[in-house]
Enzyme design. Structure first.
Site, PDB file in Angstrom:
ATOM      1  N   ASP A  51      18.707  19.985  -6.907  1.00  0.00           N
ATOM      2  CA  ASP A  51      17.239  20.197  -6.927  1.00  0.00           C
ATOM      3  C   ASP A  51      17.223  21.059  -8.095  1.00  0.00           C
ATOM      4  OD1 ASP A  51      16.604  18.321  -5.286  1.00  0.00           O
ATOM      5  OD2 ASP A  51      15.693  19.851  -3.749  1.00  0.00           O
ATOM      6  N   ASP A  82      15.611  20.389 -11.961  1.00  0.00           N
ATOM      7  CA  ASP A  82      14.339  20.851 -12.451  1.00  0.00           C
ATOM      8  C   ASP A  82      14.498  21.661 -13.647  1.00  0.00           C
ATOM      9  OD1 ASP A  82      13.233  20.248 -10.083  1.00  0.00           O
ATOM     10  OD2 ASP A  82      13.401  22.359  -9.163  1.00  0.00           O
ATOM     11  N   SER A 132      -1.585 -15.071  -0.613  1.00  0.00           N
ATOM     12  CA  SER A 132      -1.177 -14.634   0.604  1.00  0.00           C
ATOM     13  C   SER A 132      -0.109 -15.841   1.308  1.00  0.00           C
ATOM     14  CB  SER A 132      -2.345 -14.416   1.512  1.00  0.00           C
ATOM     15  OG  SER A 132      -2.993 -15.497   1.801  1.00  0.00           O
ATOM     16  N   GLU A 170      13.288 -11.690   5.115  1.00  0.00           N
ATOM     17  CA  GLU A 170      12.903 -10.073   4.460  1.00  0.00           C
ATOM     18  C   GLU A 170      11.871  -9.547   5.618  1.00  0.00           C
ATOM     19  OE1 GLU A 170      10.812 -10.802   0.783  1.00  0.00           O
ATOM     20  OE2 GLU A 170      12.527 -11.827  -0.016  1.00  0.00           O
ATOM     21  N   LYS A 177       8.660  -7.695   6.200  1.00  0.00           N
ATOM     22  CA  LYS A 177       7.230  -7.788   5.794  1.00  0.00           C
ATOM     23  C   LYS A 177       6.763  -6.158   6.076  1.00  0.00           C
ATOM     24  CE  LYS A 177       2.930 -10.200   6.100  1.00  0.00           C
ATOM     25  NZ  LYS A 177       2.066  -9.044   6.036  1.00  0.00           N
ATOM     26  N   ASP A 194       4.311  -3.179   5.613  1.00  0.00           N
ATOM     27  CA  ASP A 194       2.835  -3.120   5.847  1.00  0.00           C
ATOM     28  C   ASP A 194       2.497  -1.891   4.978  1.00  0.00           C
ATOM     29  OD1 ASP A 194       0.449  -3.719   6.983  1.00  0.00           O
ATOM     30  OD2 ASP A 194       0.931  -2.554   9.045  1.00  0.00           O
ATOM     31  N   ARG A 243      -3.653  -6.100  -5.875  1.00  0.00           N
ATOM     32  CA  ARG A 243      -3.754  -7.570  -5.633  1.00  0.00           C
ATOM     33  C   ARG A 243      -5.343  -7.740  -5.995  1.00  0.00           C
ATOM     34  NH1 ARG A 243      -5.281 -10.544  -1.266  1.00  0.00           N
ATOM     35  NH2 ARG A 243      -4.411 -12.737  -1.257  1.00  0.00           N
ATOM     36  N   GLU A 276       5.754  -3.962  -2.398  1.00  0.00           N
ATOM     37  CA  GLU A 276       4.679  -3.390  -1.419  1.00  0.00           C
ATOM     38  C   GLU A 276       4.741  -1.920  -1.659  1.00  0.00           C
ATOM     39  OE1 GLU A 276       3.078  -5.488  -0.001  1.00  0.00           O
ATOM     40  OE2 GLU A 276       2.209  -4.548   1.927  1.00  0.00           O
ATOM     41  N   TYR A 288       9.761  -7.270  -3.573  1.00  0.00           N
ATOM     42  CA  TYR A 288      10.128  -8.392  -3.072  1.00  0.00           C
ATOM     43  C   TYR A 288       9.918  -9.856  -3.620  1.00  0.00           C
ATOM     44  CZ  TYR A 288       5.265  -8.366  -2.118  1.00  0.00           C
ATOM     45  OH  TYR A 288       3.896  -8.357  -2.261  1.00  0.00           O
ATOM     46  N   LYS A 305      11.368 -17.237   3.021  1.00  0.00           N
ATOM     47  CA  LYS A 305      11.317 -17.777   1.826  1.00  0.00           C
ATOM     48  C   LYS A 305      12.263 -18.731   1.251  1.00  0.00           C
ATOM     49  CE  LYS A 305       9.230 -13.715  -0.064  1.00  0.00           C
ATOM     50  NZ  LYS A 305       9.413 -12.228  -0.882  1.00  0.00           N
ATOM     51  N   LYS A 359       4.667 -12.778  12.378  1.00  0.00           N
ATOM     52  CA  LYS A 359       4.046 -11.379  12.565  1.00  0.00           C
ATOM     53  C   LYS A 359       4.549 -11.018  13.960  1.00  0.00           C
ATOM     54  CE  LYS A 359       0.679 -10.015  10.312  1.00  0.00           C
ATOM     55  NZ  LYS A 359      -0.628 -10.348   9.855  1.00  0.00           N
ATOM     56  N   CYS A 391     -25.141  17.026  24.642  1.00  0.00           N
ATOM     57  CA  CYS A 391     -23.704  17.367  24.284  1.00  0.00           C
ATOM     58  C   CYS A 391     -22.931  17.833  25.663  1.00  0.00           C
ATOM     59  CB  CYS A 391     -23.815  18.465  23.294  1.00  0.00           C
ATOM     60  SG  CYS A 391     -22.304  19.304  23.100  1.00  0.00           S
ATOM     61  N   CYS A 443     -22.516  21.952  25.392  1.00  0.00           N
ATOM     62  CA  CYS A 443     -23.417  22.977  25.220  1.00  0.00           C
ATOM     63  C   CYS A 443     -24.723  22.354  25.812  1.00  0.00           C
ATOM     64  CB  CYS A 443     -23.665  23.384  23.900  1.00  0.00           C
ATOM     65  SG  CYS A 443     -24.234  22.275  22.581  1.00  0.00           S
ATOM     66  N   CYS A 469     -23.633  16.831  17.834  1.00  0.00           N
ATOM     67  CA  CYS A 469     -24.593  17.603  18.542  1.00  0.00           C
ATOM     68  C   CYS A 469     -24.957  18.613  17.423  1.00  0.00           C
ATOM     69  CB  CYS A 469     -23.394  18.409  19.432  1.00  0.00           C
ATOM     70  SG  CYS A 469     -24.044  19.966  19.879  1.00  0.00           S
ATOM     71  N   CYS A 474     -22.674  25.696  19.862  1.00  0.00           N
ATOM     72  CA  CYS A 474     -21.514  24.681  20.580  1.00  0.00           C
ATOM     73  C   CYS A 474     -20.146  25.043  20.303  1.00  0.00           C
ATOM     74  CB  CYS A 474     -22.090  23.352  20.013  1.00  0.00           C
ATOM     75  SG  CYS A 474     -21.070  22.095  20.923  1.00  0.00           S
TER      76      CYS A 474
HETATM   77  S1  IVH Z   1       5.977 -12.549  -0.628  1.00  0.00           S
HETATM   78  C1  IVH Z   1       3.302 -15.789  -2.398  1.00  0.00           C
HETATM   79  N1  IVH Z   1       7.477 -10.733   0.906  1.00  0.00           N
HETATM   80  O1  IVH Z   1       2.289  -9.247   2.911  1.00  0.00           O
HETATM   81  C2  IVH Z   1       3.795 -14.906  -1.480  1.00  0.00           C
HETATM   82  N2  IVH Z   1       5.039 -10.420   0.885  1.00  0.00           N
HETATM   83  O2  IVH Z   1       0.346 -12.282   2.739  1.00  0.00           O
HETATM   84  C3  IVH Z   1       4.021 -13.486  -1.830  1.00  0.00           C
HETATM   85  N3  IVH Z   1       4.412  -8.378   2.003  1.00  0.00           N
HETATM   86  O3  IVH Z   1      -0.134  -8.782   0.963  1.00  0.00           O
HETATM   87  C4  IVH Z   1       4.229 -12.453  -0.933  1.00  0.00           C
HETATM   88  N4  IVH Z   1       6.314  -7.731   2.403  1.00  0.00           N
HETATM   89  O4  IVH Z   1       1.980  -7.656  -0.288  1.00  0.00           O
HETATM   90  C5  IVH Z   1       6.081 -11.049   0.561  1.00  0.00           C
HETATM   91  N5  IVH Z   1       9.112  -9.273   1.928  1.00  0.00           N
HETATM   92  C6  IVH Z   1       7.750  -9.725   1.491  1.00  0.00           C
HETATM   93  C7  IVH Z   1       6.372  -8.897   1.910  1.00  0.00           C
HETATM   94  C8  IVH Z   1       5.306  -9.406   1.495  1.00  0.00           C
HETATM   95  C9  IVH Z   1       5.105  -7.471   2.543  1.00  0.00           C
HETATM   96  C10 IVH Z   1       3.028  -8.493   1.851  1.00  0.00           C
HETATM   97  C11 IVH Z   1       2.360  -9.077   0.626  1.00  0.00           C
HETATM   98  C12 IVH Z   1       1.236  -9.561   1.074  1.00  0.00           C
HETATM   99  C13 IVH Z   1       1.402 -10.124   2.367  1.00  0.00           C
HETATM  100  C14 IVH Z   1       1.557 -11.583   2.331  1.00  0.00           C
END
Ligand code: IVH
Length: 584
Positions: A31, A35, A80, A110, A112, A114, A133, A169, A221, A284, A308, A402, A405, A420, A426
């Site tokens: 580091d 720096d 989506s 892959e 997904k 979040d 998006r 993401e 992705y 995919k 999911k 409350c 108190c 409250c 309190c």
């Molecule tokens: S592919 C046309 N791959 O999940 C499809 N999406 O509805 C393009 N997400 O909000 C999405 N990980 O941001 C894809 N490995 C992944 C992902 C991913 C997370 C999110 C994406 C979107 C939602 C898909």
């Protein structure tokens, strides 16, 4: 070597070290050395503004300049994915693809992630824009903020296409999320419910220096563009990694449905050990030609699907409901449950949010309720098994006084929460205000955590923040649970706080809606507590970022005699009540 060459070299080196550190997880320099190089670059850039480049690694620290976001239209709409929740539905996807293609195909599996999706546009290897998006057709231009994310390359390396878009993401790692929420709790700011909200909230901040502090991460992705160098999704991802992007190590190319199911089952458990949140798997079709042949429905591609993960659920008994009073006086209902195992932890309590939620769920005492621990940290009640309810079961009623108190609760017309109003009488509200006063970003009084504050309050040694300045070590030692050393620490910490500059003192007072930034603005604009007290509504709202709500709250605060008495005692103790007396 001339200046420009050295600047280029430093930029290249720093980009490389950032990549080694943030993408490969394999730091190549200390580091300290990093720096030193960064400082050299910043100095050269300052001396030679003609070589300014928004993509220089020095720009990742962000700027303080606020700017509203512009909208940018996506080159390809951001669609989506269709969702599935069972092996059966994944199988149906497989059969649909098989029927559509009539030939062999591979599927890339892959994680997904979040977080919040982002589109990154590169021209000649330079990042030119980063867009959220939005509504899928157009999104917010958050380029300045995304530039601060270390795993997003500002300049690509290797053999990259001239024009290319990457989608990925943006995530807030669990660790950063936990730290951030802890800090927000100390400052009475609303907590983020999950890392997804925290990541998207952070991307929309107006101050990129603040974004830089939040240590966001980005996984890519998908690779989009005319004439991509490779014919499969997987190859494009592997090469994107060489251009400088972070591609998940979990990404796999699968040859059969069975392999996909193995992947899903493995990650359903293993994802709990990842540093970031995931909520499923994305499948995919690998070959880009096959993707093209399958095409899209109105909303989503036919060549991809999301599976999911099921949030773990448990059924248990609602034994009672308690009501907690927070530092701001807000009353939160909490469900006390019969202990039950959920995602490896024992759950005994669940959040009930507010009175509207209790009403909507029509909760009764002794109900059998479903609890879930999704992306949220606190488990929530997602349903009631009404069949199992006794005939005489009592409906859960929100309290009207409350619990701490006894004061009659009030509800603002535009808020779901009950409060409250007895701010100064309190106990949890008083203790909360003292805790806020001593916290790190306020008066930073060492040795005073929430437990010690409670101990001092309960033993009547302090009942407001001014009392802190009258504490004496020998009296503190007489308290059973305080040792001599910690007593001395407290007294020393209180004494040191006399050096804290006025803006932080103002923040420490805990005036509703006066956070750190507002306190700084007020301190700068008025210079002293007396001038703020004298300021009328018009004078207050003429200050940058001070609106109606803050102005009224400030006026209300200073109109109370109890508050003025405390301020006078703080003044007598030597607390900074005007700017410029101490170093900042
Ligand atoms: S592919 C046309 N791959 O999940 C499809 N999406 O509805 C393009 N997400 O909000 C999405 N990980 O941001 C894809 N490995 C992944 C992902 C991913 C997370 C999110 C994406 C979107 C939602 C898909």
């Amino acid at each position: 070597m001339d200046v420009k060459e050295r600047i280029d070299e430093l930029r290249r080196l720093l980009n490389q070290y950032n990549y080694d550190y943030y993408v490969l997880n394999n730091p190549q320099v200390s580091d300290f050395d990093f720096d030193a190089l960064m400082r050299e670059l910043q100095e050269l850039e300052k001396a030679h503004p003609e070589f300014f480049d928004p993509n220089s690694p020095s720009q990742r620290v962000g700027s303080d300049i606020s700017s509203a976001f512009q909208q940018i239209e996506h080159q390809y709409p951001m669609l989506s994915l269709g969702n599935t929740y069972s092996a059966g539905e994944v199988h149906e996807f497989y059969t649909r693809v098989e029927r559509g293609l009539n030939s062999k195909f591979e599927v890339v599996a892959e994680l997904k992630y979040d977080g919040t999706s982002i589109s990154l546009i590169y021209e000649n290897g330079s990042l030119v824009s980063a867009v959220t998006r939005g509504d899928g057709v157009r999104g917010d231009d958050v380029t300045a903020n995304v530039r601060t994310i270390k795993s997003v390359p500002l300049q690509l390396h290797g053999d990259y296409p001239e024009n290319v878009e990457l989608r990925g993401e943006i995530l807030m790692p669990w660790q950063v999320f936990d730290d951030l929420n802890r800090e927000r709790e100390a400052q009475e700011e609303q907590l983020f419910a999950n890392p997804r909200n925290a990541a998207s909230g952070t991307l929309k901040l107006q101050n990129s220096a603040e974004v830089a502090k939040r240590r966001l991460d980005c996984y890519v992705y998908s690779v989009l563009g005319e004439g991509l160098p490779y014919k499969t999704h997987f190859e494009n991802l592997i090469h994107a990694r060489e251009w400088g992007f972070k591609i998940s190590d979990a990404t796999r190319c699968c040859e059969s449905f069975e392999e996909v199911m193995e992947y899903i089952n493995y990650w359903d458990l293993e994802r709990k050990n990842l540093p970031v949140a995931t909520d499923g798997i994305v499948l995919k079709v690998n070959d880009l030609n096959q993707q093209f042949n399958l095409g899209f429905t109105a909303k989503s591609p036919r060549w991809a699907i999301a599976y999911k993960f099921k949030a773990e659920q448990a059924l248990t008994r609602l034994e009672s409901v308690s009501f907690q009073v927070g530092r701001t006086g807000a009353v939160t209902p909490v469900a006390n449950l019969q202990a039950v195992q959920l995602s490896g932890t024992t759950v005994k309590r669940a959040s009930l949010h507010n009175s509207d939620f209790i009403e909507k769920m029509d909760l009764h005492i002794d109900d059998m309720v479903y609890v879930e621990k999704g992306g949220e940290i606190i488990p929530k009640i997602t349903g009631v098994d009404v069949e199992q309810r006794h005939k005489e079961a009592a409906k859960v009623l929100f309290i009207d006084h409350c619990p701490e108190c006894g004061t009659l609760l009030v509800r603002n017309s535009d808020e779901a929460a009950f409060y409250c109003p007895n701010e100064d009488g309190c106990p949890p509200q008083i203790k909360g205000r003292i805790e806020h006063f001593v916290s790190r970003r306020a008066m930073n009084i060492d040795g005073l955590g929430s437990e010690t504050v409670a101990l001092l309050f309960d033993s009547k040694m302090i009942s407001n923040v001014a009392d802190l300045y009258d504490l004496k070590a020998p009296e503190l030692v007489r308290l059973d649970r305080l040792q001599q050393k910690s007593a001395r620490n407290i007294v020393q910490g209180v004494r040191d706080s006399l050096e804290v500059p006025f803006a932080r003192v103002l923040f420490a007072l805990g005036i509703r809606y006066v956070g750190e930034t507002v306190a700084k603005k007020l301190a700068q604009a008025f210079g002293s507590i007396d001038a703020i007290k004298e300021a009328n509504y018009d004078a207050l709202i003429s200050v940058d970022e001070i609106g109606d709500r803050i102005a009224l709250s400030v006026i209300d605060y200073f109109s109370k005699a109890e508050h003025m008495a405390i301020i006078e005692r703080l003044r007598d103790s030597g607390v900074q009540l005007e700017i410029g007396r101490a170093h900042v």
